[in-house]
Design a protein around this motif. Structure first.
Motif, short mmCIF file in Angstrom:
data_model
loop_
_atom_site.label_atom_id
_atom_site.label_comp_id
_atom_site.label_asym_id
_atom_site.label_seq_id
_atom_site.Cartn_x
_atom_site.Cartn_y
_atom_site.Cartn_z
N ILE A 262 0.85 -1.20 0.00
CA ILE A 262 0.00 0.00 0.00
C ILE A 262 0.88 1.25 0.00
O ILE A 262 1.83 1.35 0.77
CB ILE A 262 -0.92 -0.01 1.23
CG1 ILE A 262 -1.94 -1.14 1.10
CG2 ILE A 262 -1.64 1.33 1.40
CD1 ILE A 262 -2.79 -1.35 2.33
N LEU A 263 0.54 2.21 -0.88
CA LEU A 263 1.36 3.41 -1.02
C LEU A 263 0.62 4.70 -0.68
O LEU A 263 1.24 5.70 -0.38
CB LEU A 263 1.89 3.52 -2.46
CG LEU A 263 2.83 2.42 -2.94
CD1 LEU A 263 3.15 2.63 -4.41
CD2 LEU A 263 4.10 2.39 -2.11
N THR A 264 -0.72 4.65 -0.75
CA THR A 264 -1.49 5.88 -0.54
C THR A 264 -2.55 5.69 0.53
O THR A 264 -2.95 4.56 0.84
CB THR A 264 -2.17 6.33 -1.84
OG1 THR A 264 -3.18 5.38 -2.20
CG2 THR A 264 -1.17 6.47 -2.97
N LEU A 265 -3.02 6.81 1.05
CA LEU A 265 -4.07 6.78 2.06
C LEU A 265 -5.35 6.15 1.49
O LEU A 265 -6.04 5.40 2.18
CB LEU A 265 -4.35 8.20 2.55
CG LEU A 265 -5.36 8.36 3.70
CD1 LEU A 265 -4.90 7.59 4.93
CD2 LEU A 265 -5.55 9.84 4.02
N GLU A 266 -5.62 6.45 0.22
CA GLU A 266 -6.82 5.90 -0.43
C GLU A 266 -6.76 4.38 -0.48
O GLU A 266 -7.76 3.68 -0.22
CB GLU A 266 -6.98 6.47 -1.84
CG GLU A 266 -7.34 7.95 -1.89
CD GLU A 266 -6.17 8.87 -1.61
OE1 GLU A 266 -5.00 8.38 -1.60
OE2 GLU A 266 -6.40 10.07 -1.37
N GLU A 267 -5.59 3.84 -0.82
CA GLU A 267 -5.43 2.38 -0.86
C GLU A 267 -5.61 1.78 0.53
O GLU A 267 -6.22 0.71 0.68
CB GLU A 267 -4.05 2.02 -1.42
CG GLU A 267 -3.88 2.30 -2.89
CD GLU A 267 -2.48 2.00 -3.38
OE1 GLU A 267 -2.31 1.71 -4.57
OE2 GLU A 267 -1.53 2.04 -2.57
N MET A 268 -5.09 2.46 1.55
CA MET A 268 -5.24 1.96 2.92
C MET A 268 -6.70 1.93 3.33
O MET A 268 -7.18 0.93 3.92
CB MET A 268 -4.43 2.85 3.87
CG MET A 268 -4.61 2.51 5.35
SD MET A 268 -4.04 0.84 5.75
CE MET A 268 -2.26 1.12 5.81
#
Length: 276
Positions: A262-268
């Motif tokens: 996971i790289l972004t807040l949206e993905e989290m």
């Protein structure tokens, strides 16, 4: 996809008897690609950038820029026209007292006709969204704006590839965002090949490919997801990872089934919602 830069068995030594700054670098950067190179201080990433631009010549091995060997002195100006370089400190790159004159400096030295220079300056300032500052004095601009002027000066020489050696290191968060937004625009909208040397991991995650270096060697290479999922390996060479990637790593170690890349807040948020 054709190659923009090729490094074949490259070694570099600053002085005879000193440690090797680079060891057996083999790398291909394709046209239109956005590549981020990361590594701790002394890893060789800035040395590699200067080799790409022909500022340094390999002690051993070869580097080709759009088919031109950087070791060929007769081609060095052609190499630098094809691969423009933006450095860390914008103040060290500004040579004129008016923005548009500074952007025109490179093309003037290439012997470009004045009418063509005016056209290129206008286009370059439009590309970095600084047209309204054309008649301003550079010293009145913010750090981020100055760095964008430096990028415009490179653009005016019409390179296909832009190499940026830690261009945001001396900028505040606003200036950093301005510069990275400009870099992404040049890559996505104008098809420029981008090589970004950075120690900010949130900048590196926006690239197509990430290369991690340690002690003059490439130790990791792949997409941002592939590289930053190697949290323990990156930390072992003194690098951080994006905060959400670190959180995913800790949750995974705690037994929670969550993606490690996971790289972004949206993905989290998406992953956590799926777990609920």
């Amino acid at each position: 996809m054709t190659a923009e830069i090729i490094a074949q068995g490259v070694y570099y030594q600053y002085t005879q008897g000193s440690d090797l700054a680079l060891k057996n670098i083999n790398l291909t950067i394709n046209k239109g690609e956005f590549v981020a190179i990361i590594g701790p201080n002394g890893s060789g990433k800035s040395t590699l950038a200067k080799l790409f631009n022909g500022i340094f010549i390999p002690t051993k091995g070869e580097i080709y820029v759009d088919g031109l060997n950087t070791a060929n002195k007769d081609d060095i100006w052609k190499v630098r026209q094809k691969a423009g370089m933006v450095f860390q400190n914008p103040d060290n790159q500004i040579v004129a007292t008016v923005v548009e004159e500074d952007v025109a400096f490179g093309p003037e030295n290439l012997g470009i006709p004045p009418e063509e220079i005016r056209k290129r300056v206008k286009q370059a300032l439009e590309a970095v969204e600084l047209s309204e500052f054309a008649r301003k004095a550079p010293h009145l601009l913010s750090g981020g704006q100055k760095q964008r002027v430096a990028i415009a000066g490179i653009l005016a020489m019409k390179p296909q590839c832009i190499i940026l050696d830690e261009p945001t290191a001396m900028l505040d968060p606003v200036g950093r965002k301005e510069v990275i937004t400009t870099v992404k625009k040049l890559n996505k909208e104008e098809g420029k090949t981008i090589v970004l040397i950075t120690h900010f991991m949130d900048e590196a995650v926006q690239a197509d490919r990430v290369i991690a270096m340690e002690k003059g060697q490439i130790v990791l290479e792949g997409t941002p997801s592939q590289v930053f999922s190697r949290v323990d390996r990156l930390k072992s060479i003194g690098l951080d990872v994006p905060q959400v990637t670190e959180l995913a790593h800790q949750l995974k170690n705690a037994g929670i089934k969550i993606r490690p890349d996971i790289l972004t807040l949206e993905e989290m948020v998406d992953c956590l919602c799926q777990l609920l």
